[in-house]
Enzyme design. Structure first.
Site, PDB file in Angstrom:
ATOM      1  CE1 TYR A 241     -31.944 -19.643 -25.518  1.00 34.11           C
ATOM      2  CE2 TYR A 241     -31.478 -19.862 -23.175  1.00 34.11           C
ATOM      3  CZ  TYR A 241     -31.676 -19.074 -24.284  1.00 34.11           C
ATOM      4  OH  TYR A 241     -31.603 -17.702 -24.169  1.00 34.11           O
TER       5      TYR A 241
ATOM      6  CB  VAL B 270     -14.684  -7.371 -27.360  1.00 35.26           C
ATOM      7  CG1 VAL B 270     -13.202  -7.149 -27.051  1.00 35.26           C
ATOM      8  CG2 VAL B 270     -15.456  -6.059 -27.198  1.00 35.26           C
ATOM      9  CG  PHE B 271     -13.130 -11.328 -26.139  1.00 34.18           C
ATOM     10  CD1 PHE B 271     -11.863 -10.779 -26.029  1.00 34.18           C
ATOM     11  CD2 PHE B 271     -14.072 -11.019 -25.165  1.00 34.18           C
ATOM     12  CE1 PHE B 271     -11.530  -9.948 -24.968  1.00 34.18           C
ATOM     13  CE2 PHE B 271     -13.755 -10.186 -24.099  1.00 34.18           C
ATOM     14  CZ  PHE B 271     -12.482  -9.648 -24.005  1.00 34.18           C
TER      15      PHE B 271
ATOM     16  N   GLY C   6     -20.310  -8.631 -26.179  1.00 36.02           N
ATOM     17  CA  GLY C   6     -20.418  -8.186 -27.565  1.00 36.02           C
ATOM     18  C   GLY C   6     -19.539  -8.987 -28.509  1.00 36.02           C
TER      19      GLY C   6
ATOM     20  N   PRO D 182     -23.223  -9.909 -23.285  1.00 35.38           N
ATOM     21  CG  PRO D 182     -22.701 -10.461 -21.075  1.00 35.38           C
ATOM     22  CD  PRO D 182     -23.458 -10.963 -22.271  1.00 35.38           C
TER      23      PRO D 182
END
Length: 289
Positions: free
Chosen positions: A48, A207-208, A205, A203
């Site tokens: 990261y 959607v946004f 996904g 988590p």
């Protein structure tokens, strides 16, 4: 006895150089906000921030003055990322015994801690040798440098290969209302049978993040559920994951204080069974068979 992780995990992937570029003071503030809201587990990986975020987190945590026992640290190793901080010519994986041990020791130095609560192998490699992995894990546990061991993005058969040689306590997979294959392909069933706790990255996904027929259907449904439950759409989506009997732990990457304060609300929300199935049905675009 398994390490007690928080019901929602704070994901640090975007805290540093890859996105938010938080300074030590800002990062320490986010750590404190998480703890104040019941989130005590922090998910890392050596790669990261191009191999820099663990070190940034270590500095921030040291400056925070918090006791190490108040948090749990998850980190991953194995991906050989292309970065100015490494000499890799091509992205690949390395799970040699000596490399795993070196990588953990390097993470401990960067995180300024004597141990990590959970070590995960970041992605499966065709060249991984289960016996070598087991030797490394055994040595790291014996030395108290890791408390538990798990995997990330491993299939059931790949997990079984490793589990035959050493205990596997976790598998961190992609799982959400828009990426729900793990509950259809046997992955979550396998984990339940073998006492492996799933963690879920991404988590919420797509959607946004995407505008397509699937996300439009879900947003329309969620708008009505927001009015019914008086929780935001993101909280409803986390509650959907938490309701699965496999005991999935979602990893949330937000650094926004207001959103962090709402994350644990998902643990208090029980969706009606038909609403749970409605979310799945809208994601698929059809009713269940």
């Amino acid at each position: 006895m398994k390490t007690a992780l928080s019901p929602v995990i704070a994901g640090t992937m975007n805290w540093g150089a890859w996105d938010k570029k938080l300074g030590a003071r800002e990062m320490a503030h986010v750590i404190n906000v998480c703890l104040e809201n019941g989130i005590s587990t922090f998910d890392h990986a050596d790669i990261y921030g191009g191999y820099t975020t663990e070190k940034d987190f270590g500095v921030a945590f040291a400056q925070s003055g918090l006791q190490r026992e108040r948090i749990q640290i998850v980190t991953k190793c194995g991906i050989q990322h292309l970065s100015p901080n490494r000499t890799n010519r091509i992205k690949h994986y390395n799970y040699d015994r000596d490399y795993i041990i070196w990588s953990v020791e390097n993470s401990l130095k960067n995180l300024q801690t004597d141990y990590v609560d959970v070590l995960l192998l970041h992605r499966p490699s065709p060249l991984m040798v289960a016996d070598e992995i087991a030797e490394a894990v055994g040595q790291l546990k014996k030395d108290g440098k890791i408390l538990e061991f798990g995997l990330s993005n491993f299939t059931s058969s790949q997990t079984e290969l490793i589990r035959q040689k050493t205990e596997v306590s976790y598998n961190q997979i992609q799982f959400s209302a828009t990426q729900h294959e793990a509950m259809l392909d046997g992955s979550l069933d396998y984990m339940q049978v073998n006492g492996i706790r799933p963690m879920s990255w991404n988590p919420l996904g797509t959607v946004f993040r995407e505008d397509n027929a699937q996300t439009r259907r879900l947003k329309k449904l969620l708008a009505g559920l927001v009015d019914k439950y008086h929780f935001g759409s993101d909280t409803l989506l986390l509650a959907w994951i938490l309701q699965h009997p496999a005991g999935i732990i979602p990893i949330a990457g937000t650094v926004n204080t207001a959103r962090i304060q709402l994350l644990m609300k998902a643990t208090e929300l029980q969706l009606d069974r038909e609403d749970w199935f409605a979310i799945w049905a809208e994601s698929m675009g059809h009713d269940v068979p």
